[in-house]
Design an enzyme around this catalytic site. Structure first.
Site, PDB file in Angstrom:
ATOM      1  N   TYR A 112     -16.689   2.419   7.627  1.00 57.08           N
ATOM      2  CA  TYR A 112     -15.224   2.471   7.681  1.00 57.08           C
ATOM      3  C   TYR A 112     -14.762   3.054   9.015  1.00 57.08           C
ATOM      4  O   TYR A 112     -13.920   2.464   9.708  1.00 57.08           O
ATOM      5  CB  TYR A 112     -14.695   3.312   6.517  1.00 57.08           C
ATOM      6  CG  TYR A 112     -13.222   3.636   6.601  1.00 57.08           C
ATOM      7  CD1 TYR A 112     -12.259   2.636   6.491  1.00 57.08           C
ATOM      8  CD2 TYR A 112     -12.789   4.949   6.788  1.00 57.08           C
ATOM      9  CE1 TYR A 112     -10.897   2.936   6.569  1.00 57.08           C
ATOM     10  CE2 TYR A 112     -11.436   5.257   6.868  1.00 57.08           C
ATOM     11  CZ  TYR A 112     -10.500   4.254   6.763  1.00 57.08           C
ATOM     12  OH  TYR A 112      -9.164   4.557   6.843  1.00 57.08           O
TER      13      TYR A 112
ATOM     14  N   GLY B 120       0.828  -1.205   0.000  1.00 57.58           N
ATOM     15  CA  GLY B 120       0.000   0.000   0.000  1.00 57.58           C
ATOM     16  C   GLY B 120       0.861   1.253   0.000  1.00 57.58           C
ATOM     17  O   GLY B 120       2.089   1.188  -0.085  1.00 57.58           O
TER      18      GLY B 120
ATOM     19  N   THR C 293      -7.369   6.544  11.620  1.00 55.94           N
ATOM     20  CA  THR C 293      -7.891   7.541  10.689  1.00 55.94           C
ATOM     21  C   THR C 293      -8.699   8.647  11.348  1.00 55.94           C
ATOM     22  O   THR C 293      -9.242   8.471  12.445  1.00 55.94           O
ATOM     23  CB  THR C 293      -8.799   6.816   9.661  1.00 55.94           C
ATOM     24  OG1 THR C 293      -9.443   7.767   8.818  1.00 55.94           O
ATOM     25  CG2 THR C 293      -9.891   6.011  10.353  1.00 55.94           C
TER      26      THR C 293
ATOM     27  N   TYR D  68      -8.800  -2.057   5.427  1.00 57.13           N
ATOM     28  CA  TYR D  68      -9.840  -1.998   4.402  1.00 57.13           C
ATOM     29  C   TYR D  68     -10.165  -0.516   4.252  1.00 57.13           C
ATOM     30  O   TYR D  68     -10.761   0.085   5.138  1.00 57.13           O
ATOM     31  CB  TYR D  68     -11.075  -2.786   4.863  1.00 57.13           C
ATOM     32  CG  TYR D  68     -12.185  -2.883   3.825  1.00 57.13           C
ATOM     33  CD1 TYR D  68     -12.448  -4.090   3.194  1.00 57.13           C
ATOM     34  CD2 TYR D  68     -12.977  -1.784   3.495  1.00 57.13           C
ATOM     35  CE1 TYR D  68     -13.459  -4.197   2.253  1.00 57.13           C
ATOM     36  CE2 TYR D  68     -13.976  -1.879   2.549  1.00 57.13           C
ATOM     37  CZ  TYR D  68     -14.220  -3.086   1.930  1.00 57.13           C
ATOM     38  OH  TYR D  68     -15.226  -3.191   0.996  1.00 57.13           O
TER      39      TYR D  68
ATOM     40  N   LYS E 169     -12.754   1.098  12.039  1.00 61.16           N
ATOM     41  CA  LYS E 169     -11.425   1.570  12.435  1.00 61.16           C
ATOM     42  C   LYS E 169     -11.396   1.910  13.927  1.00 61.16           C
ATOM     43  O   LYS E 169     -10.407   1.628  14.614  1.00 61.16           O
ATOM     44  CB  LYS E 169     -11.010   2.788  11.599  1.00 61.16           C
ATOM     45  CG  LYS E 169     -10.683   2.466  10.148  1.00 61.16           C
ATOM     46  CD  LYS E 169      -9.464   1.550   9.992  1.00 61.16           C
ATOM     47  CE  LYS E 169      -8.159   2.274  10.268  1.00 61.16           C
ATOM     48  NZ  LYS E 169      -6.986   1.371  10.059  1.00 61.16           N
TER      49      LYS E 169
END
Length: 284
Positions: free
Chosen positions: A127, A11, A103, A63, A131
């Site tokens: 998401y 990534g 995040t 993800y 997280k």
């Protein structure tokens, strides 16, 4: 020699750590990605961890398909939450140190000022929820872990806003970009250096830290800067987020306060525009 396991190595962030790895000859880096370290298969995580026996784990895997996660919540949760729970437990039991990346999406984006680590999370998307669950499991299962929340990550590797804008600016005469979501971009190369600086620091202070580059801008502002640095002629039009509906709700304001990481680890965040110039130069 300390053995460092890096997950999600292909990534954006993992690729930048690979670039910096030769500067750290005292570390033995083991770079893994979904093929050899699939985070949605707990039994494989356990087996591979026991084989590698790392001293430090840097978890860059996640993800990150924010909109797709809304309809793919089980897989998103298995990677962003359950896998982190397993990794954190393995680290705690073996005495390995863990650096986990999170995040700005754990916040709802309603703050009028930059978010600190002690502000209450309130994610608005699947998401963000997964997280945050990963963070909670990380702290519970491995209290000595370090969690770094970041935002708006870009790099010359992988898919990201900067590369998409550069491509579209070459293909189109005009573009519409959201102008009422505000934050600060993060150059993955800078974040990679921050992680390695922490790993070579004289102290290990566990907890949650915020890191991004310096600046407070909208996506529209960011696009304008990309246009200026790359010397493109495409017209950029600002539009409200309501004109560009997405399955997942984005935080309207997600600036991260970086005071803690500056104070604890002496990190000096780079101005976002300096880092953006560096990245665009490297792309050339």
């Amino acid at each position: 020699m300390k053995k460092i396991l890096v997950t999600g190595a292909n990534g954006q962030l993992g690729s930048e750590i690979k670039m910096l790895a030769p500067n750290y000859p005292n570390f033995d880096f083991i770079f893994t990605d979904i093929e050899d370290f699939p985070l949605d298969q707990s039994e494989v995580i356990v087996a591979n961890f026991k084989t590698i026996q790392p001293d430090i784990v840097i978890n860059c895997a996640a993800y990150t398909a924010v909109d797709k996660a809304e309809s793919d919540s089980i897989v998103a949760d298995s990677i962003n939450h359950l896998a982190i729970s397993t990794l954190a437990s393995l680290c705690a039991h073996s005495g390995a140190k863990l650096v986990h990346i999170s995040t700005d999406y754990v916040f709802d984006g309603t703050s009028p000022i930059g978010y600190t680590e002690s502000d209450l999370p309130n994610p608005k998307s699947v998401y963000g929820v997964t997280k945050l669950a990963g963070e909670t499991a990380c702290v519970k299962n491995c209290p000595e872990s370090i969690i770094i929340r970041t935002a708006w990550v870009y790099s010359e590797f992988g898919n990201n806003f900067v590369k998409t804008m550069l491509r579209l600016m070459s293909e189109r005469e005009s573009l519409s970009v959201v102008n009422d979501q505000v934050g600060s971009p993060t150059y993955a190369a800078d974040l990679a250096q921050v992680i390695l600086t922490i790993l070579t620091a004289t102290k290990w202070e566990a907890g949650i830290f915020h890191y991004s580059n310096l600046g407070e801008i909208s996506w529209f502002d960011f696009a304008q800067d990309i246009k200026e640095i790359a010397q493109k002629t495409c017209e950029i039009k600002g539009i409200p987020a309501s004109s560009y509906p997405t399955p997942a709700e984005r935080p309207a304001y997600s600036l991260l306060d970086k005071s803690k990481i500056i104070a604890v680890y002496g990190i000096v965040p780079m101005d976002y525009k300096i880092s953006l110039k560096k990245m665009i130069e490297r792309l050339k």
